[in-house]
Design a protein around this motif. Sequence first.
Motif, PDB file in Angstrom:
ATOM      1  N   ALA A 299       0.821  -1.217   0.000  1.00  0.00           N
ATOM      2  CA  ALA A 299       0.000   0.000   0.000  1.00  0.00           C
ATOM      3  C   ALA A 299       0.856   1.269   0.000  1.00  0.00           C
ATOM      4  O   ALA A 299       0.413   2.320   0.474  1.00  0.00           O
ATOM      5  N   LEU A 315       0.509  -6.178   5.002  1.00  0.00           N
ATOM      6  CA  LEU A 315       1.811  -6.857   4.936  1.00  0.00           C
ATOM      7  C   LEU A 315       2.793  -6.372   5.995  1.00  0.00           C
ATOM      8  O   LEU A 315       3.817  -7.013   6.250  1.00  0.00           O
ATOM      9  N   GLN A 326       8.754  -5.308   0.761  1.00  0.00           N
ATOM     10  CA  GLN A 326       7.829  -5.573  -0.350  1.00  0.00           C
ATOM     11  C   GLN A 326       7.512  -4.281  -1.120  1.00  0.00           C
ATOM     12  O   GLN A 326       6.920  -4.303  -2.183  1.00  0.00           O
ATOM     13  N   CYS A 329       8.803   1.950   0.493  1.00  0.00           N
ATOM     14  CA  CYS A 329       8.691   2.696   1.766  1.00  0.00           C
ATOM     15  C   CYS A 329       9.359   1.960   2.938  1.00  0.00           C
ATOM     16  O   CYS A 329       9.563   2.530   3.997  1.00  0.00           O
ATOM     17  N   MET A 330       9.647   0.663   2.735  1.00  0.00           N
ATOM     18  CA  MET A 330      10.258  -0.115   3.815  1.00  0.00           C
ATOM     19  C   MET A 330      11.781  -0.146   3.693  1.00  0.00           C
ATOM     20  O   MET A 330      12.468  -0.632   4.593  1.00  0.00           O
ATOM     21  N   CYS A 337       7.394   3.427   6.200  1.00  0.00           N
ATOM     22  CA  CYS A 337       7.188   2.080   6.764  1.00  0.00           C
ATOM     23  C   CYS A 337       8.427   1.635   7.543  1.00  0.00           C
ATOM     24  O   CYS A 337       8.311   1.029   8.616  1.00  0.00           O
TER      25      CYS A 337
HETATM   26  S1  SF4 Z   1       6.381  -1.033   2.107  1.00  0.00           S
HETATM   27 FE1  SF4 Z   1       4.810  -0.377   3.543  1.00  0.00          FE
HETATM   28  S2  SF4 Z   1       2.962  -0.290   2.336  1.00  0.00           S
HETATM   29 FE2  SF4 Z   1       4.413  -1.518   1.147  1.00  0.00          FE
HETATM   30  S3  SF4 Z   1       4.059  -3.647   1.774  1.00  0.00           S
HETATM   31 FE3  SF4 Z   1       5.624  -2.831   3.139  1.00  0.00          FE
HETATM   32  S4  SF4 Z   1       4.478  -2.139   4.929  1.00  0.00           S
HETATM   33 FE4  SF4 Z   1       3.027  -2.324   3.265  1.00  0.00          FE
END
Ligand code: SF4
Length: 345
Positions: A299, A315, A326, A329-330, A337
């Motif tokens: 997302a 997730l 994934q 942003c992570m 994230c």
């Molecule tokens: S980066 Fe953020 S939005 Fe994307 S899957 Fe990981 S926790 Fe979810």
Amino acid sequence: MEIEKIKEFLGSYEGPRMKIMEICGSHTGAIHKNGIPKLLSENIELISGPGCPVCVTPSAYIDRLIEISKEEGRCVVSFGDLLRVPGSRGSLSEAMGKGGRVKMVYSPLDILKLAKGEPATEFVFAAIGFETTAPVYAILIDSLIRDNIKNVKILTAMKTMEMAVDYICSSGGGIDGFIAPGHVCVVAGAKEFEAAAEKYALPFVVSGFTGEDILKTLYLLVKNRGKGRVINAYGSVVTYDGNLAAQEMIDKYFERTDAVWRGIGELKGSGLALRTEYAGFDAGSRELVEDIKINRACACDKVIIGAMRPEECPLFKKVCSPMNPQGACMVSPEGTCNTHFAIEG
Ligand code: SF4
């Protein structure tokens, strides 16, 4: 007002609910490092925005870098935080494991030494970032021309903040005020956000990065709720017009272009690309518009405009972590994230 009184005001605020977005990833980190959310009344909600350059880079850009890294006689040069960003078919660090040629540097200018040392190799710099980083890329092109270096190109995915903020304001996320990015404003000036402030009748406060800076900024935002104005609370380094010499350098080599933001899509005039007369330094940046998610449930598109918190992504922490990102942003420590993952431990 003294800082203790500001804390008291923000902690006991009972006025209309305010949703405040910090645009810049460095502010996200500073907010959580200083425990600021815990000092605020429940009527003041902080939400993170699109100010992490890695997080808004589309998958096609990563895919192209991976291809280049595998091409005979070519080498990708990049900042470290881009290496683990997933494209649609893996990341640069995975490409390195499969024989792709990638070098990590701390400054774009480090590529000059690499290029001089290996004249038979073409080095391609992964030029991402906002207004803050653009002057360094301009200096790089300047140096390549001055030193007559022919074996360096740049692949650009540079962005400017103004149109992204306009998109957020117009997309109905209900933001009531913005902590404007201090670093961007050093170059672009506090005037960068004037048009959006007036158009959407929202306050923007240009902020520094200490806990006190941010608390003062929040106080100013709450006090100016509903008023379309830009307040410069970082006057020690930010001026209204910004750094004119840096802007001139950027304008010399780059022009505004439409750009694709990961998860958002194309925003008119929100990117910077090399001017036609310097196209010889471009490694094919303008064609990179595709944006494919590696995990369809990610997302990031909602997270970067403040429409969803990382914790609300299905997730988050279950499948997605800094070790197994994934979405973009992570990956970076400036990504929303990633920051929230670090806070939750
Ligand atoms: S980066 Fe953020 S939005 Fe994307 S899957 Fe990981 S926790 Fe979810």
